[in-house]
Design an enzyme around this catalytic site. Structure first.
Site, mmCIF file in Angstrom:
data_model
loop_
_atom_site.group_PDB
_atom_site.id
_atom_site.type_symbol
_atom_site.label_atom_id
_atom_site.label_comp_id
_atom_site.label_asym_id
_atom_site.label_seq_id
_atom_site.Cartn_x
_atom_site.Cartn_y
_atom_site.Cartn_z
ATOM 1 N N ASP A 1 -3.601 5.555 1.344
ATOM 2 C CA ASP A 1 -4.414 4.449 1.853
ATOM 3 C C ASP A 1 -4.365 4.358 3.374
ATOM 4 O OD1 ASP A 1 -4.874 3.405 -0.848
ATOM 5 O OD2 ASP A 1 -2.752 2.883 -0.770
ATOM 6 N N SER B 1 -4.302 1.879 8.595
ATOM 7 C CA SER B 1 -3.799 1.375 7.332
ATOM 8 C C SER B 1 -4.951 0.617 6.697
ATOM 9 C CB SER B 1 -2.619 0.433 7.565
ATOM 10 O OG SER B 1 -2.315 -0.239 6.378
ATOM 11 N N ARG B 2 -5.462 1.152 5.585
ATOM 12 C CA ARG B 2 -6.741 0.631 5.088
ATOM 13 C C ARG B 2 -6.634 -0.639 4.281
ATOM 14 N NH1 ARG B 2 -7.230 6.004 4.177
ATOM 15 N NH2 ARG B 2 -8.316 7.049 5.881
ATOM 16 N N VAL B 3 -5.501 -0.893 3.667
ATOM 17 C CA VAL B 3 -5.467 -2.063 2.784
ATOM 18 C C VAL B 3 -4.464 -3.124 3.222
ATOM 19 C CG1 VAL B 3 -6.290 -0.835 0.766
ATOM 20 C CG2 VAL B 3 -3.865 -0.912 1.224
#
Ligand SMILES: Nc1ncnc2c1ncn2[C@@H]1O[C@H](COP(=O)(O)OP(=O)(O)OP(=O)(O)O)[C@@H](O)[C@H]1O
Ligand SMILES: [Mg+2]
Length: 508
Positions: A346, A371-373
């Site tokens: 992610d 950091s995508r989430v």
């Protein structure tokens, strides 16, 4: 009559022989921890095969007339021509809180001389990852204690964040600091109502024994070992152990997740894991593809990392956060294994040799890290002070690159560069010194509100340290309030302002 009895016993013999051949095999070749066996036609994929003398194998290749097995543990006593038998059991490892504080091998057997492991049960090493339905999106932060990560690349519980970089760029340090910080938080809040500790698993794959020993020592010294399990498959062991170790560690982490607890797992590192798998595959004579890896090398890591998850309330609310590590060659993130793992995770924390050598440590290249989430799990107060940092940092980097060629800078450019210089200094942090979220937020609040603006760049890191110790010694109630309220309002802003003014008087 005699004839009939003879005939019947001959038939029984034949059946027994066939059955025996089905479950007992003869080793026809043995090299580098991979055995090919004749017989064993009843063996299941991933079944444990008993080679005697405490040596366990796993059936990986089920051929028409032979079975390929990898051997775990010390296989020096196994010889060609010897026998091995099926056990009817899939490879499993002990799980439970009894593993905390322990160092074990890829089969979960103790390596630390502290006696038997008291396990709560056994979990299969390979397991199908939770589907979509039992999952929910990350909503609780996993504080690493590394300011740059927590502020700009926040990680949520259940997330998979890759740490990637060349040799000796501080990859392991980031992961170990995250583990140390979990222990620090666990100690600080032990017994508090509603507090959820995070347990850690550190999987060392293909590292030198001296390195692993240093890691154990560090975690012991920082009081983190009691919350941590180390799964060690060192470079000295055969490739099969390196191949199994991360799945074994994952099963141990899954135990916490499945039982409503939170765990963090570090795979250090998956480049060596892929190389071990390549070796095993070549010895098993599987066809090889790009960079000589077998065709299913993507699946090797996807089925491992998919098992990290955040479960929903109906499924106990547990989580398993994964920090895989990948070593690149000369910063090449587009090589085969790095691109695979980047696409499975992610987000990635990208570390750069140049920055590391310039003393910018942690050597995170903010521009290409993401950091995508995790930001949906970041606490509000953190968002209030950190939301614009990544953009500002990127803009600063771009302008600073140009500014070194020219001397005349317009006021706006100069302001951005001045601010960026200070931001970069604030983000520097020694290893093994994780910060509390309260201190991280307070430092960024002071930065955002201009309290570092008139401090010389060379003194910024001293000023940051001074602010931290001022707040923890003189304003502990204010630090506590930041976390308790979780967001800045007029009142908290005013208190922070007066505290920072007071600090600036002490820091001349
Ligand atoms: N933030 C930091 N500040 C100062 N020194 C650091 C920092 N992070 C790491 N180091 C030092 O840099 C060295 C390399 O760190 P580390 O072992 O974490 O790197 P690595 O990328 O995991 O290396 P390897 O490729 O050998 O696994 C260590 O001596 C460590 O103490
Ligand atoms: Mg390392």
């Amino acid at each position: 009559m005699d004839e009939i009895i003879k005939e019947i016993s001959a038939r029984i013999d034949a059946v027994e022989k066939r059955n025996r051949r089905a479950n007992v095999g003869t080793i026809i070749s043995l090299a580098d921890g991979v055995a090919r066996l004749d017989g064993l036609s009843e063996a299941m994929y991933n079944e444990m095969i008993d080679f005697g003398g405490g040596v366990t194998g796993i059936a990986l290749n089920l051929g028409e007339d032979e079975v390929g097995c990898i051997l775990l543990g010390d296989a020096s006593n196994v010889k060609e021509g010897g026998e091995a038998r099926t056990t009817g059991k899939l490879l499993s490892v002990p799980v439970g809180k009894g593993l905390l504080g322990r160092v074990v091998d890829a089969l979960g057997r103790p390596l630390d001389g502290k006696g038997e492991i008291s396990a709560d049960g056994f979990y299969p090493v390979e397991k199908i990852a939770p589907g979509i339905l039992p999952r929910k999106s990350v909503n609780q932060p996993l504080q690493t204690g590394i300011l740059e990560v927590d502020a700009m690349l926040p990680i949520g519980r259940g997330q998979r964040e890759l740490i990637i970089g060349d040799r000796c760029t501080g990859k392991t340090s980031i992961a170990l600091d995250a583990i140390i910080n979990q222990a620090r938080i666990n100690d600080e809040h032990a017994g508090e109502e509603g507090f959820r500790p995070v347990y850690s698993i550190y999987v060392a794959i293909g590292q030198k024994n001296s390195n692993i020993a240093r890691t154990i020592q560090l975690l012991e010294k920082r009081g983190a070992m009691k919350y941590t399990t180390i799964v060690a498959a060192s470079a000295a062991e055969n490739a099969a152990n390196l191949y199994i170790a991360p799945y074994a560690g994952c099963a141990m982490g899954e135990y916490f997740m499945q039982n409503g607890m939170d765990a963090l797992i570090v795979y250090d590192d998956l480049s060596k894991h892929a190389a071990a798998y390549r070796q095993v595959s070549l010895l098993l004579k599987r066809p090889s593809g790009r960079e000589a890896y077998p065709g299913d090398v993507f699946y090797l890591h996807s089925r491992l990392l998919e098992r990290a998850a955040r479960l929903n309330e109906e499924n106990g609310n547990g989580s398993l956060t994964a920090l895989p590590i990948i070593e690149t060659q000369q910063g090449d993130v587009s090589a085969y294994i790095p691109t695979n793992v980047i696409s499975i995770t992610d987000g990635q924390i990208f570390l750069e040799t140049d920055l590391f050598n310039k003393g910018v440590r942690p050597a995170i290249s903010v521009g290409i890290s993401v950091s995508r989430v995790g930001s949906s799990a970041q606490i509000k107060a953190f968002k209030q002070v950190a939301a614009t940092l990544k953009g500002e940092y990127a803009q600063y980097k771009e302008l600073a690159a140009f500014a070194q060629f020219g001397s005349d800078l317009d006021a706006r450019t100069k302001a951005i560069i001045d601010k960026g210089d200070r931001l970069a200094e604030i983000m520097k942090q020694p290893n093994n010194a994780p910060m509390g979220a309260d201190a991280e937020i307070a430092v960024l609040w002071a930065l955002k509100n201009g309290f570092f603006a008139d401090i010389e760049v060379a003194r910024v890191s001293d000023a940051k340290a001074a602010l931290e110790s001022f707040l923890s010694a003189r304003k502990p109630e204010l630090l506590a309030e930041i976390l308790k309220k979780g967001a800045f309002d007029g009142d908290l802003d005013a208190k922070m302002k007066s505290a920072c003014e007071e600090w600036r008087k002490t820091f001349a």
